[in-house]
Design a protein around this motif. Sequence first.
Motif, PDB file in Angstrom:
ATOM      1  N   ALA A  47       4.435  -5.464  14.692  1.00 18.47           N
ATOM      2  CA  ALA A  47       5.282  -5.676  13.328  1.00 18.47           C
ATOM      3  C   ALA A  47       4.318  -5.869  12.172  1.00 18.47           C
ATOM      4  CB  ALA A  47       5.865  -7.253  13.589  1.00 18.47           C
ATOM      5  N   LEU A  48       3.095  -5.997  12.502  1.00 21.32           N
ATOM      6  CA  LEU A  48       2.151  -6.309  11.208  1.00 21.32           C
ATOM      7  C   LEU A  48       1.596  -4.784  10.814  1.00 21.32           C
ATOM      8  CD1 LEU A  48      -0.202  -9.401  12.023  1.00 21.32           C
ATOM      9  CD2 LEU A  48       1.441  -8.964  10.175  1.00 21.32           C
ATOM     10  N   ARG A  54       5.135   2.317   3.574  1.00 15.82           N
ATOM     11  CA  ARG A  54       5.824   1.750   2.630  1.00 15.82           C
ATOM     12  C   ARG A  54       7.393   1.416   2.741  1.00 15.82           C
ATOM     13  NH1 ARG A  54       4.951   4.278  -3.603  1.00 15.82           N
ATOM     14  NH2 ARG A  54       6.220   2.704  -4.804  1.00 15.82           N
ATOM     15  N   ARG A  55       7.941   2.287   3.446  1.00 15.30           N
ATOM     16  CA  ARG A  55       9.418   2.083   3.998  1.00 15.30           C
ATOM     17  C   ARG A  55       9.646   0.773   4.551  1.00 15.30           C
ATOM     18  NH1 ARG A  55       8.211   6.078   7.762  1.00 15.30           N
ATOM     19  NH2 ARG A  55       8.712   5.556   9.956  1.00 15.30           N
ATOM     20  N   HIS A  56       8.683   0.339   5.457  1.00 15.28           N
ATOM     21  CA  HIS A  56       8.779  -0.782   6.031  1.00 15.28           C
ATOM     22  C   HIS A  56       8.587  -2.016   5.318  1.00 15.28           C
ATOM     23  CE1 HIS A  56       9.558   1.031  10.075  1.00 15.28           C
ATOM     24  NE2 HIS A  56       8.495   1.703  10.023  1.00 15.28           N
ATOM     25  N   ARG A  57       7.506  -1.727   4.231  1.00 18.35           N
ATOM     26  CA  ARG A  57       7.150  -2.843   3.346  1.00 18.35           C
ATOM     27  C   ARG A  57       8.283  -3.029   2.615  1.00 18.35           C
ATOM     28  NH1 ARG A  57       2.400   0.016   2.875  1.00 18.35           N
ATOM     29  NH2 ARG A  57       2.884   0.777   0.827  1.00 18.35           N
ATOM     30  N   GLU A  58       8.982  -2.068   1.989  1.00 18.25           N
ATOM     31  CA  GLU A  58      10.060  -2.300   1.220  1.00 18.25           C
ATOM     32  C   GLU A  58      11.329  -2.765   2.086  1.00 18.25           C
ATOM     33  OE1 GLU A  58      10.226   1.402  -0.741  1.00 18.25           O
ATOM     34  OE2 GLU A  58       8.932   1.237  -2.053  1.00 18.25           O
ATOM     35  N   ARG A  59      11.641  -2.192   3.119  1.00 21.26           N
ATOM     36  CA  ARG A  59      12.794  -2.706   3.894  1.00 21.26           C
ATOM     37  C   ARG A  59      12.731  -4.136   4.235  1.00 21.26           C
ATOM     38  NH1 ARG A  59      13.811   0.706   9.141  1.00 21.26           N
ATOM     39  NH2 ARG A  59      12.199  -0.689   9.810  1.00 21.26           N
ATOM     40  N   VAL A 133       3.015 -11.570   4.525  1.00 21.81           N
ATOM     41  CA  VAL A 133       3.518 -12.367   3.458  1.00 21.81           C
ATOM     42  C   VAL A 133       5.000 -11.918   2.787  1.00 21.81           C
ATOM     43  CG1 VAL A 133       1.418 -13.531   3.110  1.00 21.81           C
ATOM     44  CG2 VAL A 133       2.008 -11.611   1.601  1.00 21.81           C
ATOM     45  N   ARG A 134       5.514 -12.401   1.874  1.00 24.91           N
ATOM     46  CA  ARG A 134       6.788 -12.169   1.213  1.00 24.91           C
ATOM     47  C   ARG A 134       6.113 -11.386   0.234  1.00 24.91           C
ATOM     48  NH1 ARG A 134      10.959 -12.038   4.653  1.00 24.91           N
ATOM     49  NH2 ARG A 134      11.276 -14.066   5.667  1.00 24.91           N
ATOM     50  N   ARG A 135       6.663 -10.295  -0.181  1.00 24.82           N
ATOM     51  CA  ARG A 135       5.890  -9.621  -1.331  1.00 24.82           C
ATOM     52  C   ARG A 135       6.466 -10.349  -2.442  1.00 24.82           C
ATOM     53  NH1 ARG A 135       8.354  -3.542  -1.911  1.00 24.82           N
ATOM     54  NH2 ARG A 135       9.945  -4.902  -2.304  1.00 24.82           N
ATOM     55  N   PRO A 136       5.671 -10.470  -3.528  1.00 22.06           N
ATOM     56  CA  PRO A 136       5.897 -11.064  -4.769  1.00 22.06           C
ATOM     57  C   PRO A 136       7.030 -10.301  -5.299  1.00 22.06           C
ATOM     58  CG  PRO A 136       3.525 -11.131  -4.657  1.00 22.06           C
ATOM     59  CD  PRO A 136       4.182 -10.404  -3.397  1.00 22.06           C
ATOM     60  N   VAL A 185       1.251  -0.375  -5.045  1.00 20.86           N
ATOM     61  CA  VAL A 185       0.134  -1.115  -5.360  1.00 20.86           C
ATOM     62  C   VAL A 185       0.201  -2.288  -4.405  1.00 20.86           C
ATOM     63  CG1 VAL A 185       0.537  -0.996  -7.943  1.00 20.86           C
ATOM     64  CG2 VAL A 185       1.653  -2.722  -6.474  1.00 20.86           C
ATOM     65  N   TRP A 186       1.323  -2.239  -3.439  1.00 21.48           N
ATOM     66  CA  TRP A 186       1.103  -3.264  -2.320  1.00 21.48           C
ATOM     67  C   TRP A 186       0.793  -2.538  -0.799  1.00 21.48           C
ATOM     68  CZ3 TRP A 186       1.353  -7.612  -4.373  1.00 21.48           C
ATOM     69  CH2 TRP A 186       1.812  -8.052  -5.616  1.00 21.48           C
ATOM     70  N   SER A 187       0.434  -1.294  -1.116  1.00 15.54           N
ATOM     71  CA  SER A 187      -0.173  -0.927   0.215  1.00 15.54           C
ATOM     72  C   SER A 187      -1.503  -1.590   0.617  1.00 15.54           C
ATOM     73  CB  SER A 187      -0.644   0.692   0.124  1.00 15.54           C
ATOM     74  OG  SER A 187      -1.716   0.752  -0.855  1.00 15.54           O
ATOM     75  N   PRO A 188      -2.016  -1.487   2.109  1.00 13.94           N
ATOM     76  CA  PRO A 188      -3.243  -2.378   2.323  1.00 13.94           C
ATOM     77  C   PRO A 188      -4.478  -1.707   1.663  1.00 13.94           C
ATOM     78  CG  PRO A 188      -1.882  -1.657   4.292  1.00 13.94           C
ATOM     79  CD  PRO A 188      -0.972  -0.952   3.193  1.00 13.94           C
TER      80      PRO A 188
END
Length: 305
Positions: A47-48, A54-59, A133-136, A185-188
Amino acid sequence: HIGPASMALLLASTCLAHAACSTAGQVRMLMARSGEITSPKNPAVLALRRLEQRRHREREGLILLEGVRLVADALAAGCEPVSVLVTESVLAEHADLRQTCDAMDVGVVTLAHERAVAAACTTITPQGIAASVRRPTPLARLPDGARLVLVLDGVRDPGNVGTLVRGAAGFGCDAVLCVGSCADVWSPKALRSAMGATFRVPQLEPAREWSEARRELERVGLRVYAADGGANARAHYDIEWTSPAAITIGGEGHGVSAAVRADMASGTVQPVAIPMAAGLESLNAAMAGTVILAEAARQRALAAL
């Protein structure tokens, strides 16, 4: 009878034992709350690692953090932790992190073997902790009174994006706005390059088109500049940066987009160049943005004296 030297040794041994028991007790408490993970294929690990995309971060509205410093920066900024995998050795070495983890809700923190944490990370040399963590929530609009904004126009390299965000935070930008095909900007990789700065400077909701971004910049009264090496560009140190301004940095190789170039041709956007020594054509995106931001900060600091 115990001599002074023996007594000192006994006291030192007692203190060490007490510290070890305290640490071990807290680690055992974490293990009791959520069993240790050993397999790289554990669902929590997968899951991590999925958040690399990106698509998983946004979803899911989550971001992946790797390393003690980045996790600490995100938590200090108020980000809500969802899942933390951490090795026993990292908890033993970092008392502040151990206390923070111990205060989290049950089920958030899980002890994990080094190979499991490594599988959750994108780096070659993981640091023994990975977290989501929850994305700001990004800003929908620029704040009224914004005086300096960094605009990234199709900067696709996440390392450069992170470095530019770090420069924006370090040199006092009010916000960062990404346009078009920018790296997230939120990519690892961008987060690692920013060294925690992403949590210190507001991020706007990315704009799909340059026209959308320009309208928002003009709405708050910012004069728009773009880094460009053309013949009509003014040197970066000749610009009056004490006035409200937006600095636009284009992508690697191709520079700013055609839409920005059209606005430069019409005079809506002002081109800015960094004078270079003979034989050197240009700087890369991250270096160019940092140089211009530093000049803007220098002028503003002098004006404030």
